[in-house]
Design an enzyme around this catalytic site. Structure first.
Site, PDB file in Angstrom:
ATOM      1  N   SER A 143       0.839  -1.196   0.000  1.00  0.00           N
ATOM      2  CA  SER A 143       0.000   0.000   0.000  1.00  0.00           C
ATOM      3  C   SER A 143       0.874   1.244   0.000  1.00  0.00           C
ATOM      4  O   SER A 143       1.918   1.278   0.667  1.00  0.00           O
ATOM      5  CB  SER A 143      -0.900   0.017   1.240  1.00  0.00           C
ATOM      6  OG  SER A 143      -1.562   1.266   1.364  1.00  0.00           O
ATOM      7  N   TYR A 149      -2.567  -0.858   9.700  1.00  0.00           N
ATOM      8  CA  TYR A 149      -2.557  -1.303   8.305  1.00  0.00           C
ATOM      9  C   TYR A 149      -1.225  -0.985   7.636  1.00  0.00           C
ATOM     10  O   TYR A 149      -0.609  -1.851   6.980  1.00  0.00           O
ATOM     11  CB  TYR A 149      -3.706  -0.625   7.561  1.00  0.00           C
ATOM     12  CG  TYR A 149      -3.831  -1.030   6.113  1.00  0.00           C
ATOM     13  CD1 TYR A 149      -4.354  -2.269   5.761  1.00  0.00           C
ATOM     14  CD2 TYR A 149      -3.452  -0.167   5.091  1.00  0.00           C
ATOM     15  CE1 TYR A 149      -4.486  -2.640   4.435  1.00  0.00           C
ATOM     16  CE2 TYR A 149      -3.580  -0.522   3.760  1.00  0.00           C
ATOM     17  CZ  TYR A 149      -4.101  -1.763   3.441  1.00  0.00           C
ATOM     18  OH  TYR A 149      -4.221  -2.126   2.116  1.00  0.00           O
TER      19      TYR A 149
END
Length: 252
Positions: free
Chosen positions: A147, A160
């Site tokens: 990400s 995350y």
């Protein structure tokens, strides 16, 4: 390379796509199907979504089966690879796109939620990659999904982003450990992408603000990311041990 030529070189190749029942994984499975791959769609929850993803691949011109597997469970992941070998004769490409993204400021995040994020995103990547090292045939590729949040440092994403930073570390090290195998290992790090994972739980004001951030002034589409993954899975043989940030210019 034209699409027809790509299909000629990838016909007969077999891919496993975890998280393949929705979002980027589902779009990637269909994209690989368009190039002639047989695809094993690994999914964790919705059987109906997984069966629709199988239809997407078949309509694109490929073959597919759906297999439920917890990516953090080494026995389930081994069975996923077994099924790929039984159905299609082997494994050439592994795309690990399974992931979860609960959001909260670090000070407020329940540690049980942190453990769940690490289990799915980080341990899951490790387990899938570990099995891939034993099963992927020479000339193949391993593509992990990270990400751009590892660089964007957006509040509420600490768990995350930390898990995805680990995904990138695994990717770069594994690429070097695969020396002599003719197997590439890369990661794609999407920016904000129009999937349910992105939209869930966000107020419209935040969605609008994030959408306006890239110079291209839009969210990424799953197809934008799938195109890059398909490139890394097939013709991009000289890209290895890299993290490709795919975010429309939000961050380098």
């Amino acid at each position: 390379m034209t699409e027809n030529n790509a299909a000629a070189t990838t016909s007969g190749r077999v891919a496993i796509v975890t998280g393949g029942s929705k979002g980027i994984g589902r779009e990637t499975a269909a994209r690989l199907g368009r190039e002639g791959y047989a695809v094993v769609i690994g999914y964790g929850g919705s059987k109906d979504s997984a069966e629709q993803a199988v239809k997407d691949v078949e309509q694109a011109g490929g073959r597919a089966v759906a297999v439920q597997a917890d990516v953090a469970d080494e026995i389930a992941v081994a069975a996923l690879f077994d099924r790929a070998e039984q159905e299609f004769g082997g494994v050439d490409v592994v795309v690990n796109s399974a992931g979860i993204m609960p959001l909260a400021p670090l000070a407020e995040l329940d540690l049980e939620v942190l453990d769940r994020v690490i289990r799915t995103n980080l341990r899951g990547t490790f387990v899938v990659n570990q099995q891939a090292t034993h099963r992927v045939r020479n000339g193949g590729a391993i593509v992990n999904v990270s990400s751009s949040l590892t660089k964007l440092a957006r509040p509420a994403y600490s768990a995350y982003a930390a898990s995805k930073g680990g995904v990138e570390a695994i990717t770069l090290i594994l690429a070097r450990e695969m020396r002599g195998r003719d197997i590439t290992v890369n990661a794609v790090a999407p920016g904000p992408t129009a999937t349910s994972l992105f939209f869930d739980g966000k107020p419209q004001e935040l969605i609008d603000r994030i959408t306006a951030e890239p110079p291209l002034e839009r969210l990424g589409e799953p197809s934008d990311i799938a195109e890059i993954i398909a490139f890394l899975a097939g013709p991009a043989r000289w890209i290895n041990g890299q993290v490709i940030y795919a975010n429309g210019g939000s961050v380098a």
